[in-house]
Design an enzyme around this catalytic site. Structure first.
Site, PDB file in Angstrom:
ATOM      1  N   PHE A 148       4.370  20.429  27.366  1.00  0.00           N
ATOM      2  CA  PHE A 148       5.827  20.513  27.342  1.00  0.00           C
ATOM      3  C   PHE A 148       6.409  20.309  25.955  1.00  0.00           C
ATOM      4  O   PHE A 148       7.519  20.749  25.681  1.00  0.00           O
ATOM      5  CB  PHE A 148       6.423  19.463  28.294  1.00  0.00           C
ATOM      6  CG  PHE A 148       6.312  18.045  27.803  1.00  0.00           C
ATOM      7  CD1 PHE A 148       7.232  17.515  26.904  1.00  0.00           C
ATOM      8  CD2 PHE A 148       5.279  17.222  28.239  1.00  0.00           C
ATOM      9  CE1 PHE A 148       7.118  16.208  26.448  1.00  0.00           C
ATOM     10  CE2 PHE A 148       5.167  15.916  27.788  1.00  0.00           C
ATOM     11  CZ  PHE A 148       6.086  15.410  26.876  1.00  0.00           C
ATOM     12  N   LYS A 172      -0.393  29.624  31.194  1.00  0.00           N
ATOM     13  CA  LYS A 172       0.202  28.675  32.134  1.00  0.00           C
ATOM     14  C   LYS A 172       0.942  27.630  31.305  1.00  0.00           C
ATOM     15  O   LYS A 172       0.361  26.650  30.853  1.00  0.00           O
ATOM     16  CB  LYS A 172      -0.895  28.020  32.990  1.00  0.00           C
ATOM     17  CG  LYS A 172      -0.423  27.523  34.374  1.00  0.00           C
ATOM     18  CD  LYS A 172       0.633  26.453  34.339  1.00  0.00           C
ATOM     19  CE  LYS A 172       0.094  25.121  33.883  1.00  0.00           C
ATOM     20  NZ  LYS A 172       1.175  24.036  33.923  1.00  0.00           N
ATOM     21  N   GLU A 175       5.416  23.379  33.417  1.00  0.00           N
ATOM     22  CA  GLU A 175       6.464  23.636  34.400  1.00  0.00           C
ATOM     23  C   GLU A 175       7.710  22.808  34.130  1.00  0.00           C
ATOM     24  O   GLU A 175       8.748  23.036  34.760  1.00  0.00           O
ATOM     25  CB  GLU A 175       5.932  23.363  35.816  1.00  0.00           C
ATOM     26  CG  GLU A 175       5.574  21.930  36.126  1.00  0.00           C
ATOM     27  CD  GLU A 175       4.187  21.518  35.638  1.00  0.00           C
ATOM     28  OE1 GLU A 175       3.710  20.451  36.069  1.00  0.00           O
ATOM     29  OE2 GLU A 175       3.580  22.250  34.821  1.00  0.00           O
ATOM     30  N   ARG A 176       7.632  21.865  33.186  1.00  0.00           N
ATOM     31  CA  ARG A 176       8.798  21.045  32.871  1.00  0.00           C
ATOM     32  C   ARG A 176       9.817  21.796  32.013  1.00  0.00           C
ATOM     33  O   ARG A 176      11.011  21.529  32.092  1.00  0.00           O
ATOM     34  CB  ARG A 176       8.367  19.761  32.159  1.00  0.00           C
ATOM     35  CG  ARG A 176       7.525  18.842  33.020  1.00  0.00           C
ATOM     36  CD  ARG A 176       7.002  17.682  32.204  1.00  0.00           C
ATOM     37  NE  ARG A 176       6.167  16.781  32.987  1.00  0.00           N
ATOM     38  CZ  ARG A 176       5.485  15.766  32.492  1.00  0.00           C
ATOM     39  NH1 ARG A 176       5.557  15.512  31.181  1.00  0.00           N
ATOM     40  NH2 ARG A 176       4.744  14.997  33.265  1.00  0.00           N
ATOM     41  N   SER A 225      -2.831  15.802  27.222  1.00  0.00           N
ATOM     42  CA  SER A 225      -3.331  14.429  27.133  1.00  0.00           C
ATOM     43  C   SER A 225      -4.852  14.412  27.229  1.00  0.00           C
ATOM     44  O   SER A 225      -5.472  15.345  27.759  1.00  0.00           O
ATOM     45  CB  SER A 225      -2.734  13.582  28.257  1.00  0.00           C
ATOM     46  OG  SER A 225      -3.243  14.000  29.515  1.00  0.00           O
ATOM     47  N   CYS A 280       1.891  15.335  19.142  1.00  0.00           N
ATOM     48  CA  CYS A 280       0.528  14.808  19.052  1.00  0.00           C
ATOM     49  C   CYS A 280       0.173  14.429  17.622  1.00  0.00           C
ATOM     50  O   CYS A 280      -0.838  13.767  17.384  1.00  0.00           O
ATOM     51  CB  CYS A 280      -0.473  15.819  19.594  1.00  0.00           C
ATOM     52  SG  CYS A 280      -0.651  17.312  18.604  1.00  0.00           S
ATOM     53  N   GLU A 382      -1.705   5.956  23.800  1.00  0.00           N
ATOM     54  CA  GLU A 382      -0.709   6.863  23.221  1.00  0.00           C
ATOM     55  C   GLU A 382       0.624   6.660  23.933  1.00  0.00           C
ATOM     56  O   GLU A 382       0.723   6.844  25.150  1.00  0.00           O
ATOM     57  CB  GLU A 382      -1.167   8.311  23.357  1.00  0.00           C
ATOM     58  CG  GLU A 382      -0.222   9.305  22.716  1.00  0.00           C
ATOM     59  CD  GLU A 382      -0.724  10.740  22.813  1.00  0.00           C
ATOM     60  OE1 GLU A 382      -0.452  11.526  21.894  1.00  0.00           O
ATOM     61  OE2 GLU A 382      -1.384  11.074  23.819  1.00  0.00           O
TER      62      GLU A 382
END
Length: 496
Positions: A148, A172, A175-176, A225, A280, A382
């Site tokens: 996202f 893909k 979806e957020r 993640s 990240c 994190e």
């Protein structure tokens, strides 16, 4: 309410899949709904890609590159609209979103070099009248599963190079915040890409698992993640797929005694709090060498942070915006609370920030924590939020050991005016991307992006030169045309 659909075989389609709310995190309101792909929907996208592959594979690299040139122009023409979509669903401030898209465009520019990158290698007369050469062949249908936090840039790390190498792609996105990725993919089709070469399916775990297990998918690229990266890598490789899976990070900045403090403070402020720390490569730990260095650093950061502006994405005067969801906002606050409970000093507390007119948004203000220890939960894990922690050490070697002992090895940097110290640091540190007075050492498009240790799984990094190797198979051909006048006998020895 607007529905975010899938892009399959060149068309936006609604498959009647279940839907999920898409929030505007700046206000906390539901702005759209997105279809969550079922296995059937994903398989339809894979089929479209597979059927498009033979013709696309046969398309000369120069013609593929020309489509990328047109795609680049369309991205530049629509850059403000893409930034708007990112802001609405991610909360990223416009100036930050524009920076994201620009870095994505750099990868499209690199993909335009396809005729040069794919021309192969040739050796004449490796032995008497024998020539040998290598060719780079596309894999087939490949997929990208993206996070996202960079809804436009990270997909552009993947599919431009995959496509110019002759592959067909199924994306893909998260979806957020799916709209930016979907719109950008539509621009690629507008640039002249044949139907089926690029497809987008929105979804969750069912969609991901279908991509990971379908035998028609040849390679998987992932950014997210570490726990999910491990799952992606293990599942994909168990199903005989090539995989690169980029995971989490805990990026440290060493601040030496000779660092120019004002510039260092400014650099750390941007690197820690830009995009609400949802990067990240964000600097989340500053390691100060010496008590005086630490005291000066804390004083400078505290003073500068008093001017931070947090708020709605559509106000370009804001420095950063909200976190992606209410759940993530609460998780970030819990990390701050845990640090406090374990004895750290909360110098600047962003847990109670209030944004006028956006009281229901998912905000955490810039937070500064001093006297952090390596045993603390907030240090080990994190956080992925606007939280900068300061660890105090006595020597540079202690700082290096601290970084090397952490499970993540994505990015790091050092602030110093000592060339010897900088060289030693860059040579010795066990981290994949290193900055010297550069807080966010994200490689340019002509280099590759990838961390070490638990920050990356797979042998080839993202974008740049590694991406050509990742999205192609090498075929080596050796040929000889013997003279018709010479008759040769059988030779049982190994050729030399």
């Amino acid at each position: 309410m607007k529905l975010v659909e899938h892009l399959i075989n060149g068309e936006l389609v609604s498959m009647g899949d279940p839907t999920q709310d898409v929030f505007n995190p700046s206000t906390g309101e539901v702005g759209k709904q997105v279809e969550i792909a079922t296995k059937n929907t994903v398989e339809k996208a894979i089929t479209a890609a597979q059927e498009a592959f033979p013709a696309w594979r046969a398309t000369p690299p120069l013609k593929r590159a020309r489509i990328m040139f047109r795609f680049k122009e369309l991205l530049e023409k629509n850059i403000n609209k893409i930034a708007q979509l990112i802001g609405e669903e991610h909360g990223k401030i416009a100036h930050d979103a524009l920076g994201e898209i620009t870095r994505g465009i750099e990868n499209v520019e690199y993909a335009c070099y396809a005729p040069q990158l794919l021309k192969g290698e040739h050796s004449k007369n490796i032995s008497s009248n024998i020539d040998s050469w290598s060719e780079f062949h596309p894999l087939g249908v490949v997929t990208g599963i993206t996070p996202f936090n960079f809804p436009a840039m990270v997909p552009l790390w993947m599919y431009p190079m995959a496509i110019v190498c002759g592959n067909c792609f199924v994306l893909k996105p998260s979806e957020r915040d799916p709209s930016a990725a979907l719109f950008v993919a539509q621009l690629l089709n507008e640039a002249g890409l044949p139907k089926g070469v690029m497809n987008v399916v929105n979804g969750g775990k069912e969609a991901v698992d279908t991509l990971l297990t379908d035998e028609r998918i040849q390679a998987v690229s992932f950014v997210g993640s570490t726990p999910i990266a491990k799952y992606i890598y293990q599942t994909a490789t168990a199903h005989d797929k090539r995989c690169q899976a980029l995971g989490g990070a805990k990026n440290h900045a060493i601040v030496m005694q000779d660092a120019e403090m004002e510039n260092t403070v400014n650099a750390l402020i941007g690197a820690a709090f830009g995009s609400s720390g949802e990067r990240c490569m964000a600097i989340s730990v500053a390691v100060a060498v010496g008590e005086e260095t630490a005291d000066n650093l804390i004083a400078g950061l505290k003073s500068k942070m008093s001017d931070l502006k947090v708020g709605n994405f559509d106000n370009s005067k804001n420095d950063f915006g909200p976190l992606i969801t209410q759940e993530h906002m609460e998780k970030v606050k819990e990390y701050i609370t845990s640090a406090e409970a374990q004895g750290a000093d909360i110098v600047v507390d962003g847990r109670s920030v209030n944004v006028k007119g956006c009281e229901n948004g998912f905000y955490v203000g810039g937070t500064l924590i001093d006297s952090v220890e390596a045993s603390m939960k907030s240090y080990k894990e994190e956080i992925f939020g606007p939280v900068l922690q300061v660890v105090r050490v006595e020597t540079m070697q202690q700082a290096i050991d601290l970084i090397d002992e952490h499970e993540y090895g994505n990015g790091t940097c050092i602030f110093t005016r000592d060339g010897e110290a900088a060289r030693y640091f860059s040579d010795q540190i066990k981290v994949g991307m290193v900055g010297i007075n550069v807080p966010l050492p994200v490689p340019a498009a002509q280099h590759s992006f990838g961390g070490w240790k638990q920050s990356m799984f797979g042998d080839l990094a993202a974008y740049g030169p590694d991406s050509v190797r990742f999205y192609t198979r090498r075929k080596t051909i050796t040929q000889r045309w013997p003279s018709s006048s010479i008759r040769e006998g059988v030779n049982f020895s190994f050729p030399s």
